[in-house]
Write an enzyme that holds these catalytic residues in place. Structure first.
Site, PDB file in Angstrom:
ATOM      1  N   HIS A   3      -0.980  -0.629   4.976  1.00 19.64           N
ATOM      2  CA  HIS A   3      -0.046  -0.755   3.850  1.00 19.64           C
ATOM      3  C   HIS A   3       1.146  -1.613   4.291  1.00 19.64           C
ATOM      4  O   HIS A   3       1.553  -1.557   5.456  1.00 19.64           O
ATOM      5  CB  HIS A   3       0.421   0.635   3.406  1.00 19.64           C
ATOM      6  CG  HIS A   3       1.204   0.590   2.136  1.00 19.64           C
ATOM      7  ND1 HIS A   3       2.537   0.262   2.098  1.00 19.64           N
ATOM      8  CD2 HIS A   3       0.834   0.792   0.848  1.00 19.64           C
ATOM      9  CE1 HIS A   3       2.950   0.276   0.839  1.00 19.64           C
ATOM     10  NE2 HIS A   3       1.935   0.594   0.060  1.00 19.64           N
ATOM     11  N   GLU A  47      -2.331  -6.123  -2.375  1.00 20.52           N
ATOM     12  CA  GLU A  47      -1.011  -5.658  -2.786  1.00 20.52           C
ATOM     13  C   GLU A  47       0.034  -6.688  -2.378  1.00 20.52           C
ATOM     14  O   GLU A  47       0.533  -6.648  -1.239  1.00 20.52           O
ATOM     15  CB  GLU A  47      -0.685  -4.326  -2.108  1.00 20.52           C
ATOM     16  CG  GLU A  47      -1.625  -3.198  -2.466  1.00 20.52           C
ATOM     17  CD  GLU A  47      -0.928  -1.864  -2.395  1.00 20.52           C
ATOM     18  OE1 GLU A  47      -0.908  -1.183  -3.426  1.00 20.52           O
ATOM     19  OE2 GLU A  47      -0.394  -1.508  -1.332  1.00 20.52           O
TER      20      GLU A  47
HETATM   21  C1  PEP Z   1       2.229   0.686  -3.108  1.00 24.36           C
HETATM   22  O1  PEP Z   1       3.220   0.827  -2.430  1.00 24.36           O
HETATM   23  O2  PEP Z   1       1.087   0.764  -2.626  1.00 24.36           O
HETATM   24  C2  PEP Z   1       2.415   0.388  -4.521  1.00 24.36           C
HETATM   25  C3  PEP Z   1       1.464  -0.265  -5.157  1.00 24.36           C
HETATM   26  O3  PEP Z   1       3.573   0.828  -5.071  1.00 24.36           O
HETATM   27  P1  PEP Z   1       4.062   0.650  -6.597  1.00 24.36           P
HETATM   28  O4  PEP Z   1       2.931   1.030  -7.486  1.00 24.36           O
HETATM   29  O5  PEP Z   1       5.211   1.589  -6.723  1.00 24.36           O
HETATM   30  O6  PEP Z   1       4.423  -0.785  -6.753  1.00 24.36           O
END
Ligand code: PEP
Length: 256
Positions: free
Chosen positions: A93, A165
């Site tokens: 992450h 992400e």
């Molecule tokens: C995350 O941190 O994996 C994430 C997607 O957070 P958010 O949905 O709050 O953007």
């Protein structure tokens, strides 16, 4: 293939609060066989929640796990200790990469340790705002995918999930922006192309790829219908039960 709805609770909820949330979630959760619902509570809550969860309805994930099984590693929890308690583990992450200083080498070992312990790793990859601004997105994604999977054999690649992400889209990042569905489609295509190079075209098509970054009830449908996206990973919206359920319902609806 299933559609994944994954909630990453990060450092939120004590054990009691986590248990109450899970109780309410299980009561409201429909049994959608083609939607895989997963929550990732803090490590301390995993063991009690594993006794409470109904694994026919949903699964647990760890937010992290260490790559060595035992030894002098103060403060760590090994994938072998998580075995049997969780079905998934989030690895790499962006908060672990950029706050805790994890690099691709450590991440690769964690991915391998998860697979070795029969836990499905959800390998997170994503560029920062500056990397995108400098036109480095494709290189970063390629490096993180190849780096993170470097210890995964052809035989084991089907046991891995990738989550794209973009760091600049994560809701807790200052000035976070929403990624457009086109931006997501482009990078998810890059992820699949990179996997195809190493493991073959069929595998590149087959590996589940999720999207995460400020997903909420009003945009989940748009992200879930991006070609090549097999689910969503949420932080903020997973902390609010009604929003999490809403997104699970959306996942079911877009599959119908
Ligand atoms: C995350 O941190 O994996 C994430 C997607 O957070 P958010 O949905 O709050 O953007």
């Amino acid at each position: 293939m299933k559609t994944y709805v994954v909630g990453n609770w990060k450092l939120n909820f004590n054990v009691g609060e986590a248990s109450i949330y899970l109780h309410k979630l299980l009561k409201k959760l429909p049994n959608y066989r083609d939607v895989e619902v997963v929550i990732a509570p803090s490590t301390i809550a995993l063991q009690p929640l594993s006794l409470q969860v109904d694994r026919h309805k949903m699964k647990l994930a760890a937010q992290n796990g260490f790559y060595r099984d035992y030894g002098a590693f103060t403060g760590e929890t090994s994938m072998s200790q998580l075995r049997g308690i969780v079905d998934y583990v989030i690895v790499g992450h962006s908060e672990r990469r950029y706050v805790m200083g994890e690099n691709d080498k450590m991440i690769a070992k964690k991915v391998a340790a998860a697979v070795r312990n029969r836990i499905t790793p959800i390998l997170c990859v994503g560029e920062t705002e500056n990397e995108r601004a400098f036109g480095e997105t494709a290189d970063v994604i390629r490096d993180q995918v190849l780096g993170g999977l470097s210890e995964v054999s052809e035989e084991d690649i089907d046991k891995v999930i990738i989550a794209y992400e973009p760091v600049w889209a994560i809701s807790s990042v200052k000035g976070a922006k929403l990624a457009t569905p086109d931006e997501v489609a482009t990078v998810v295509g890059l992820v699949r192309a990179t996997i195809s190079e190493v493991y073959g075209a069929e595998t590149g098509e087959r590996v589940p790829v999720l999207f995460g970054g400020s997903v909420n009830p009003s945009n989940a449908g748009a992200y879930l219908t991006v070609p090549g996206v097999n689910g969503v990973l949420m932080g903020g919206s997973s902390l609010i039960l009604s929003e999490f359920i809403d997104i699970i319902d959306t996942a079911k609806r877009v599959r119908a």
